[in-house]
Scaffold this motif. Structure first.
Motif, PDB file in Angstrom:
ATOM      1  N   VAL A  86       0.848  -1.186   0.000  1.00  0.00           N
ATOM      2  CA  VAL A  86       0.000   0.000   0.000  1.00  0.00           C
ATOM      3  C   VAL A  86       0.888   1.242   0.000  1.00  0.00           C
ATOM      4  CG1 VAL A  86      -1.945  -1.100   1.165  1.00  0.00           C
ATOM      5  CG2 VAL A  86      -0.176  -0.036   2.518  1.00  0.00           C
ATOM      6  N   ASP A  87       0.293   2.385  -0.301  1.00  0.00           N
ATOM      7  CA  ASP A  87       1.035   3.645  -0.251  1.00  0.00           C
ATOM      8  C   ASP A  87       1.077   4.154   1.178  1.00  0.00           C
ATOM      9  OD1 ASP A  87       1.547   3.733  -2.959  1.00  0.00           O
ATOM     10  OD2 ASP A  87      -0.307   4.815  -3.410  1.00  0.00           O
ATOM     11  N   GLY A  88       2.098   4.915   1.483  1.00  0.00           N
ATOM     12  CA  GLY A  88       2.202   5.512   2.805  1.00  0.00           C
ATOM     13  C   GLY A  88       3.505   5.148   3.486  1.00  0.00           C
ATOM     14  N   ASP A  89       3.645   5.628   4.714  1.00  0.00           N
ATOM     15  CA  ASP A  89       4.843   5.371   5.501  1.00  0.00           C
ATOM     16  C   ASP A  89       4.971   3.889   5.840  1.00  0.00           C
ATOM     17  OD1 ASP A  89       7.143   6.010   6.957  1.00  0.00           O
ATOM     18  OD2 ASP A  89       6.000   6.219   8.817  1.00  0.00           O
ATOM     19  N   HIS A  90       3.891   3.289   6.283  1.00  0.00           N
ATOM     20  CA  HIS A  90       3.843   1.850   6.538  1.00  0.00           C
ATOM     21  C   HIS A  90       3.314   1.221   5.260  1.00  0.00           C
ATOM     22  CE1 HIS A  90       4.047   3.477  10.575  1.00  0.00           C
ATOM     23  NE2 HIS A  90       4.393   2.284  11.013  1.00  0.00           N
ATOM     24  N   ASP A  91       4.208   0.654   4.449  1.00  0.00           N
ATOM     25  CA  ASP A  91       3.833   0.257   3.101  1.00  0.00           C
ATOM     26  C   ASP A  91       3.459  -1.202   2.925  1.00  0.00           C
ATOM     27  OD1 ASP A  91       6.463  -0.400   3.576  1.00  0.00           O
ATOM     28  OD2 ASP A  91       7.271   0.762   1.940  1.00  0.00           O
ATOM     29  N   ILE A  92       3.342  -1.967   4.014  1.00  0.00           N
ATOM     30  CA  ILE A  92       2.902  -3.362   3.941  1.00  0.00           C
ATOM     31  C   ILE A  92       1.673  -3.526   4.825  1.00  0.00           C
ATOM     32  CG2 ILE A  92       3.505  -5.751   4.457  1.00  0.00           C
ATOM     33  CD1 ILE A  92       6.414  -5.026   3.930  1.00  0.00           C
ATOM     34  N   ASP A  93       0.618  -4.068   4.251  1.00  0.00           N
ATOM     35  CA  ASP A  93      -0.608  -4.372   4.980  1.00  0.00           C
ATOM     36  C   ASP A  93      -0.698  -5.889   5.073  1.00  0.00           C
ATOM     37  OD1 ASP A  93      -2.923  -3.784   6.290  1.00  0.00           O
ATOM     38  OD2 ASP A  93      -4.116  -3.469   4.484  1.00  0.00           O
ATOM     39  N   CYS A  94      -0.903  -6.430   6.285  1.00  0.00           N
ATOM     40  CA  CYS A  94      -0.877  -7.883   6.456  1.00  0.00           C
ATOM     41  C   CYS A  94      -1.672  -8.306   7.677  1.00  0.00           C
ATOM     42  CB  CYS A  94       0.558  -8.359   6.607  1.00  0.00           C
ATOM     43  SG  CYS A  94       1.388  -7.677   8.056  1.00  0.00           S
ATOM     44  N   LYS A  95      -1.815  -9.626   7.835  1.00  0.00           N
ATOM     45  CA  LYS A  95      -2.410 -10.213   9.029  1.00  0.00           C
ATOM     46  C   LYS A  95      -1.352 -11.087   9.672  1.00  0.00           C
ATOM     47  CE  LYS A  95      -7.297 -10.405   8.065  1.00  0.00           C
ATOM     48  NZ  LYS A  95      -8.453 -11.261   7.872  1.00  0.00           N
ATOM     49  N   ILE A  96      -1.171 -10.932  10.977  1.00  0.00           N
ATOM     50  CA  ILE A  96      -0.192 -11.724  11.714  1.00  0.00           C
ATOM     51  C   ILE A  96      -0.955 -12.615  12.681  1.00  0.00           C
ATOM     52  CG2 ILE A  96       1.763 -11.645  13.302  1.00  0.00           C
ATOM     53  CD1 ILE A  96       2.533  -8.974  12.068  1.00  0.00           C
ATOM     54  N   ASP A  97      -0.643 -13.913  12.656  1.00  0.00           N
ATOM     55  CA  ASP A  97      -1.317 -14.866  13.538  1.00  0.00           C
ATOM     56  C   ASP A  97      -1.135 -14.460  14.991  1.00  0.00           C
ATOM     57  OD1 ASP A  97      -2.087 -16.348  11.352  1.00  0.00           O
ATOM     58  OD2 ASP A  97      -0.385 -17.723  11.466  1.00  0.00           O
ATOM     59  N   GLY A  98      -2.209 -14.436  15.733  1.00  0.00           N
ATOM     60  CA  GLY A  98      -2.176 -14.096  17.147  1.00  0.00           C
ATOM     61  C   GLY A  98      -2.278 -12.617  17.433  1.00  0.00           C
ATOM     62  N   ILE A  99      -2.101 -11.781  16.411  1.00  0.00           N
ATOM     63  CA  ILE A  99      -2.158 -10.330  16.611  1.00  0.00           C
ATOM     64  C   ILE A  99      -3.283  -9.707  15.788  1.00  0.00           C
ATOM     65  CG2 ILE A  99      -0.908  -8.158  16.316  1.00  0.00           C
ATOM     66  CD1 ILE A  99       1.628  -9.686  17.024  1.00  0.00           C
ATOM     67  N   GLY A 100      -3.378 -10.082  14.521  1.00  0.00           N
ATOM     68  CA  GLY A 100      -4.422  -9.557  13.654  1.00  0.00           C
ATOM     69  C   GLY A 100      -3.862  -8.684  12.550  1.00  0.00           C
ATOM     70  N   ALA A 101      -4.697  -7.812  12.024  1.00  0.00           N
ATOM     71  CA  ALA A 101      -4.313  -6.937  10.921  1.00  0.00           C
ATOM     72  C   ALA A 101      -3.314  -5.887  11.403  1.00  0.00           C
ATOM     73  CB  ALA A 101      -5.532  -6.261  10.333  1.00  0.00           C
ATOM     74  N   MET A 102      -2.271  -5.691  10.617  1.00  0.00           N
ATOM     75  CA  MET A 102      -1.222  -4.718  10.948  1.00  0.00           C
ATOM     76  C   MET A 102      -0.683  -4.078   9.692  1.00  0.00           C
ATOM     77  SD  MET A 102       1.376  -6.094  13.830  1.00  0.00           S
ATOM     78  CE  MET A 102       2.257  -4.567  13.893  1.00  0.00           C
ATOM     79  N   LYS A 103      -0.045  -2.961   9.884  1.00  0.00           N
ATOM     80  CA  LYS A 103       0.736  -2.323   8.827  1.00  0.00           C
ATOM     81  C   LYS A 103       2.182  -2.342   9.275  1.00  0.00           C
ATOM     82  CE  LYS A 103      -2.757   0.479   6.778  1.00  0.00           C
ATOM     83  NZ  LYS A 103      -2.812   1.382   5.674  1.00  0.00           N
ATOM     84  N   LEU A 104       3.080  -2.696   8.348  1.00  0.00           N
ATOM     85  CA  LEU A 104       4.508  -2.773   8.652  1.00  0.00           C
ATOM     86  C   LEU A 104       5.285  -1.893   7.703  1.00  0.00           C
ATOM     87  CD1 LEU A 104       4.885  -6.645   8.911  1.00  0.00           C
ATOM     88  CD2 LEU A 104       4.733  -5.043  10.807  1.00  0.00           C
ATOM     89  N   LYS A 105       6.460  -1.475   8.136  1.00  0.00           N
ATOM     90  CA  LYS A 105       7.384  -0.780   7.259  1.00  0.00           C
ATOM     91  C   LYS A 105       8.262  -1.818   6.579  1.00  0.00           C
ATOM     92  CE  LYS A 105       7.668   3.582   9.721  1.00  0.00           C
ATOM     93  NZ  LYS A 105       8.560   4.588  10.277  1.00  0.00           N
ATOM     94  N   SER A 106       8.541  -1.620   5.314  1.00  0.00           N
ATOM     95  CA  SER A 106       9.334  -2.592   4.568  1.00  0.00           C
ATOM     96  C   SER A 106      10.761  -2.690   5.062  1.00  0.00           C
ATOM     97  CB  SER A 106       9.317  -2.255   3.075  1.00  0.00           C
ATOM     98  OG  SER A 106       9.845  -0.968   2.859  1.00  0.00           O
ATOM     99  N   GLU A 107      11.244  -1.682   5.758  1.00  0.00           N
ATOM    100  CA  GLU A 107      12.612  -1.711   6.264  1.00  0.00           C
ATOM    101  C   GLU A 107      12.799  -2.681   7.426  1.00  0.00           C
ATOM    102  OE1 GLU A 107      12.823   2.175   9.074  1.00  0.00           O
ATOM    103  OE2 GLU A 107      12.095   2.484   7.031  1.00  0.00           O
ATOM    104  N   PHE A 108      11.706  -3.197   8.007  1.00  0.00           N
ATOM    105  CA  PHE A 108      11.796  -4.126   9.131  1.00  0.00           C
ATOM    106  C   PHE A 108      11.479  -5.560   8.745  1.00  0.00           C
ATOM    107  CE2 PHE A 108      10.616  -0.093  11.422  1.00  0.00           C
ATOM    108  CZ  PHE A 108      11.905   0.147  11.854  1.00  0.00           C
ATOM    109  N   VAL A 109      11.428  -5.863   7.442  1.00  0.00           N
ATOM    110  CA  VAL A 109      11.161  -7.220   6.991  1.00  0.00           C
ATOM    111  C   VAL A 109      12.179  -7.623   5.924  1.00  0.00           C
ATOM    112  CG1 VAL A 109       8.680  -7.048   7.439  1.00  0.00           C
ATOM    113  CG2 VAL A 109       9.539  -6.517   5.178  1.00  0.00           C
ATOM    114  N   LYS A 110      12.302  -8.946   5.739  1.00  0.00           N
ATOM    115  CA  LYS A 110      13.090  -9.460   4.634  1.00  0.00           C
ATOM    116  C   LYS A 110      12.274 -10.515   3.934  1.00  0.00           C
ATOM    117  CE  LYS A 110      15.625 -13.014   7.122  1.00  0.00           C
ATOM    118  NZ  LYS A 110      16.919 -13.562   7.460  1.00  0.00           N
ATOM    119  N   LYS A 111      12.491 -10.646   2.631  1.00  0.00           N
ATOM    120  CA  LYS A 111      11.746 -11.594   1.836  1.00  0.00           C
ATOM    121  C   LYS A 111      12.135 -13.014   2.235  1.00  0.00           C
ATOM    122  CE  LYS A 111      10.259 -12.029  -2.923  1.00  0.00           C
ATOM    123  NZ  LYS A 111      10.411 -11.469  -4.252  1.00  0.00           N
ATOM    124  N   ALA A 112      11.141 -13.877   2.428  1.00  0.00           N
ATOM    125  CA  ALA A 112      11.415 -15.257   2.840  1.00  0.00           C
ATOM    126  C   ALA A 112      11.590 -16.150   1.632  1.00  0.00           C
ATOM    127  CB  ALA A 112      10.292 -15.773   3.706  1.00  0.00           C
TER     128      ALA A 112
END
Length: 112
Positions: A86-112
């Motif tokens: 998605v557009d914006g500062d937090h550019d990843i929209d996802c669902k995390i098991d046990g937590i729910g819907a979240m937005k993440l910044k791409s700088e804090f993830v790596k491709k699996a």
């Protein structure tokens, strides 16, 4: 009266047309609508290692992330499946098991 797009450089809403060019009076940036469309289409989201991310990818969190408004934490190594860009500062929209819907910044993830 047609609605003109905001300036891509400073996001000013006071743009005006000058022939085929669009002009921003605040920062003096000039562009065409074709350039703006090409720039929007070519927006590339990259992970912490520089790999290009796409919708539906699986990523891994590389840093403990506090969940705002909660005492829970997304731990390092958490796999997130089926991301959506998605557009914006937090550019990843996802669902995390046990937590729910979240937005993440791409700088804090790596491709699996």
């Amino acid at each position: 009266m047609s609605q003109l797009p905001p300036c891509p450089r400073c996001a000013s809403e006071y743009t005006y047309e000058d022939g085929v060019q669009l002009v921003c009076p605040e920062c003096a940036h000039e562009w065409t609508e074709a350039e703006a469309a090409a720039a929007a289409a070519s927006k590339v989201v990259r992970d912490a290692n520089g790999n290009e991310l796409q919708d539906g990818d699986t990523v891994t969190v590389i840093k403990d992330l506090k969940v705002k408004g909660s005492s829970s934490v997304v731990k390092v190594g958490t796999k997130v499946k089926g991301i959506r860009l998605v557009d914006g500062d937090h550019d990843i929209d996802c669902k995390i098991d046990g937590i729910g819907a979240m937005k993440l910044k791409s700088e804090f993830v790596k491709k699996a």
